[in-house]
Scaffold this motif. Structure first.
Motif, short mmCIF file in Angstrom:
data_model
loop_
_atom_site.label_atom_id
_atom_site.label_comp_id
_atom_site.label_asym_id
_atom_site.label_seq_id
_atom_site.Cartn_x
_atom_site.Cartn_y
_atom_site.Cartn_z
N LYS A 356 36.98 12.05 67.44
CA LYS A 356 35.72 12.56 66.89
C LYS A 356 34.61 12.56 67.94
CE LYS A 356 36.73 10.60 62.32
NZ LYS A 356 36.22 9.68 61.27
N THR A 357 33.94 13.68 68.07
CA THR A 357 32.82 13.75 69.00
C THR A 357 31.62 14.51 68.45
OG1 THR A 357 33.71 15.77 70.01
CG2 THR A 357 34.34 13.68 71.04
N ALA A 358 31.82 15.45 67.52
CA ALA A 358 30.75 16.36 67.11
C ALA A 358 29.53 15.63 66.55
CB ALA A 358 31.29 17.36 66.08
N HIS A 359 29.73 14.44 65.99
CA HIS A 359 28.60 13.71 65.41
C HIS A 359 27.57 13.28 66.46
CE1 HIS A 359 31.27 10.46 66.78
NE2 HIS A 359 30.21 9.69 66.82
N LEU A 360 27.97 13.27 67.74
CA LEU A 360 27.06 12.86 68.79
C LEU A 360 25.90 13.84 68.98
CD1 LEU A 360 29.70 11.78 71.47
CD2 LEU A 360 28.41 10.27 69.93
N MET A 361 26.15 15.12 68.63
CA MET A 361 25.15 16.16 68.86
C MET A 361 24.13 16.13 67.72
SD MET A 361 25.53 20.20 69.81
CE MET A 361 26.65 20.51 68.47
N THR A 362 23.13 15.29 67.86
CA THR A 362 22.13 15.14 66.81
C THR A 362 21.03 16.19 66.89
OG1 THR A 362 21.00 13.51 68.20
CG2 THR A 362 22.52 12.67 66.52
N HIS A 363 20.80 16.74 68.08
CA HIS A 363 19.65 17.63 68.27
C HIS A 363 20.03 18.86 69.09
CE1 HIS A 363 17.65 14.01 66.92
NE2 HIS A 363 16.55 14.71 66.73
N PRO A 364 20.73 19.84 68.49
CA PRO A 364 20.95 21.11 69.19
C PRO A 364 19.65 21.90 69.25
CG PRO A 364 21.79 21.24 66.94
CD PRO A 364 21.35 19.82 67.14
N MET A 365 19.40 22.55 70.37
CA MET A 365 18.16 23.30 70.52
C MET A 365 18.30 24.30 71.66
SD MET A 365 15.72 20.35 72.25
CE MET A 365 16.05 19.24 70.88
N PRO A 366 17.42 25.32 71.68
CA PRO A 366 17.48 26.28 72.78
C PRO A 366 17.12 25.67 74.12
CG PRO A 366 15.77 26.87 71.17
CD PRO A 366 16.44 25.64 70.68
N LEU A 367 17.62 26.27 75.17
CA LEU A 367 17.35 25.80 76.53
C LEU A 367 15.86 25.74 76.80
CD1 LEU A 367 18.87 25.10 79.26
CD2 LEU A 367 18.44 27.48 79.89
N SER A 368 15.12 26.65 76.20
CA SER A 368 13.67 26.71 76.43
C SER A 368 12.96 25.45 75.95
CB SER A 368 13.08 27.93 75.71
OG SER A 368 13.34 27.85 74.31
N GLU A 369 13.60 24.64 75.11
CA GLU A 369 13.00 23.41 74.61
C GLU A 369 13.50 22.18 75.38
OE1 GLU A 369 13.04 22.94 70.38
OE2 GLU A 369 12.73 25.08 70.02
N GLY A 370 13.96 22.40 76.60
CA GLY A 370 14.50 21.31 77.41
C GLY A 370 13.59 20.11 77.54
N PRO A 371 12.30 20.30 77.90
CA PRO A 371 11.42 19.14 78.01
C PRO A 371 11.31 18.34 76.70
CG PRO A 371 10.46 21.01 79.15
CD PRO A 371 11.66 21.53 78.40
N ARG A 372 11.27 19.03 75.57
CA ARG A 372 11.22 18.32 74.28
C ARG A 372 12.51 17.55 74.05
NH1 ARG A 372 12.28 18.90 68.61
NH2 ARG A 372 13.46 20.83 68.92
N GLY A 373 13.65 18.16 74.38
CA GLY A 373 14.93 17.48 74.21
C GLY A 373 15.02 16.21 75.03
N TYR A 374 14.53 16.27 76.26
CA TYR A 374 14.57 15.06 77.10
C TYR A 374 13.57 14.01 76.62
CZ TYR A 374 18.05 16.12 80.58
OH TYR A 374 19.26 16.34 81.20
N ASP A 375 12.45 14.45 76.06
CA ASP A 375 11.50 13.49 75.51
C ASP A 375 12.11 12.76 74.31
OD1 ASP A 375 8.81 12.30 75.07
OD2 ASP A 375 8.85 13.54 73.26
N LEU A 376 12.76 13.49 73.42
CA LEU A 376 13.42 12.87 72.27
C LEU A 376 14.49 11.89 72.72
CD1 LEU A 376 13.85 16.02 69.99
CD2 LEU A 376 12.31 14.09 69.56
N PHE A 377 15.28 12.31 73.70
CA PHE A 377 16.41 11.51 74.16
C PHE A 377 15.93 10.26 74.91
CE2 PHE A 377 19.94 11.01 77.40
CZ PHE A 377 20.84 10.43 76.51
#
Length: 400
Positions: A356-377
């Motif tokens: 099982k691995t799919a549960h790890l992906m909690t926040h899929p998002m467009p590439l354009s939201e990269g800074p937000r994704g890294y802030d969340l992470f």
């Protein structure tokens, strides 16, 4: 094309960069479908990975579609869906022939830098500093794949994108910890860190027959995920005496195998000790890496046991308990992941629904939201375990 670039400590940006070009006949170009953040990316973001340069494209855990192949690529065709190992290996040198793919002699194009730091050069890694070859990373619309026949793997039709993307790095890294940590039937296994790699190490230990697997972290949402999806035991190290609890759960001996999946920015529960280690690390002289989890694993492991280090370290550490390691008769092993050894097997297990691995992906998002994704992470916001970028722009991914 658009890509997420490192621009300095705690700073990433989405920028326009040149499209990748093939440099030799064994290369291929992949259109990225999904690219995940990784815990080791935070070491770059926080300024602890040397030889980063402003404008470097980051990211190393990804899945994509082949759009161009070199004349000597034999195992892939245009249109294939492939998962790409984060570690680049030629497949033919002495180390690759021994299955030590992350020690490849030919894939790091800047071997002089790690030779100066570590005595010898390991393999190249996508998007992970110029010490590891200076390769562009996967947080981009397209990526060049060197040694494509050995570094990329066709994804079976029955495996969805959300599952397959983690076969690039998290899953094989975790499996390696259990495999080279020599987990066997009936073992008690302790895992430090409930991020993606720690969870994959725990799952791998269970599949190898461990009787008990105990995962430790300080974030309850990560511990809850591990318990819910994997069925492992969990401990919050800020709320209990870890060494005493692990002895209690292992007939007083301590775990048979201890897997460290945290790395060079390990958190120390004692606030005074934590701040002091931070200060030492910031000097880059008194200490380069904070090793609290590693020290704890060595102290807690049973006599004659195994400590396996999956977390990334780059420099010197302070107060290493060599006396405990030697006098307890412990074995300690470590490596960057030998993904080329494990990815085909893991894809087969995924296709059968065993891994099982799919549960790890909690926040899929467009590439354009990269800074937000890294802030969340980075800041552990909104229960983020992994932000995963979709370059096509809508953030949608295929799930079963």
């Amino acid at each position: 094309m658009k890509a997420i670039c490192w621009e300095g400590v705690s700073e990433v940006a989405v920028e326009e960069v040149p499209d990748p070009q093939m440099y030799n006949k064994q290369d291929m170009i992949v259109k990225v479908k999904l690219s995940s953040v990784c815990g080791s990316d935070l070491h770059q973001l926080n300024g602890f990975i040397p030889t980063m340069r402003a404008g470097d494209v980051i990211g190393h855990e990804f899945l994509g579609e082949v759009v161009e192949t070199g004349s000597e690529v034999r195992r892939h065709n245009v249109g294939d869906r492939v998962v790409v190992c984060s570690v680049i290996a030629c497949g033919r040198c002495w180390f690759c022939e021994q299955g030590l793919f992350s020690d490849c002699d030919n894939s790091n194009t800047n071997p002089g830098i790690p030779e100066m730091m570590w005595g010898q050069s390991p393999a190249g890694i996508f998007g992970y500093s110029h010490a590891m070859g200076g390769f562009r990373g996967s947080h981009a619309e397209y990526t060049r794949i060197p040694f494509a026949d050995y570094t990329a793997f066709t994804v079976p039709d029955g495996v969805d994108d959300a599952t397959a993307v983690f076969a690039s790095d998290s899953a094989p890294t975790g499996w390696m910890g259990a495999d080279l940590g020599e987990v066997k039937q009936g073992d008690v296994v302790a895992v430090w860190g409930a991020g993606a790699v720690g969870q994959m190490a725990a799952q791998s230990a269970m599949l190898k027959g461990a009787a008990r697997v105990i995962v430790m972290d300080r974030f309850d949402y990560r511990l809850d995920m591990a318990a819910h999806h994997l069925g492992v035991e969990t401990l919050n190290y800020e709320e209990t005496d870890i060494d005493a609890e692990l002895r209690e759960r292992s007939d007083g001996r301590g775990p048979d195998v201890c897997i460290e999946a945290v790395g060079l920015e390990s958190h120390t529960p004692n606030p005074v000790a934590y701040r002091w280690e931070q200060v030492k690390q910031q000097t880059r002289v008194l200490e380069q890496d904070r090793p609290h989890s590693l020290r704890q694993a060595i102290i807690s492991c049973r006599k004659g046991g195994m400590v396996y280090v999956l977390g990334v370290f780059v420099g010197m550490i302070d107060k290493f308990p060599m006396g405990a390691l030697m006098n307890k008769g412990l074995t300690m092993r470590s490596a960057q992941q030998h993904g080329e050894r494990y990815i085909p097997m893991l894809l087969e297990r995924m296709a059968r629904g065993e891994f099982k691995t799919a549960h790890l992906m909690t926040h899929p998002m467009p590439l354009s939201e990269g800074p937000r994704g890294y802030d969340l992470f980075k800041n552990k916001k909104d229960g983020c375990v992994r932000a995963v970028f979709h370059p096509d722009g809508d953030g949608r991914v295929t799930r079963e």
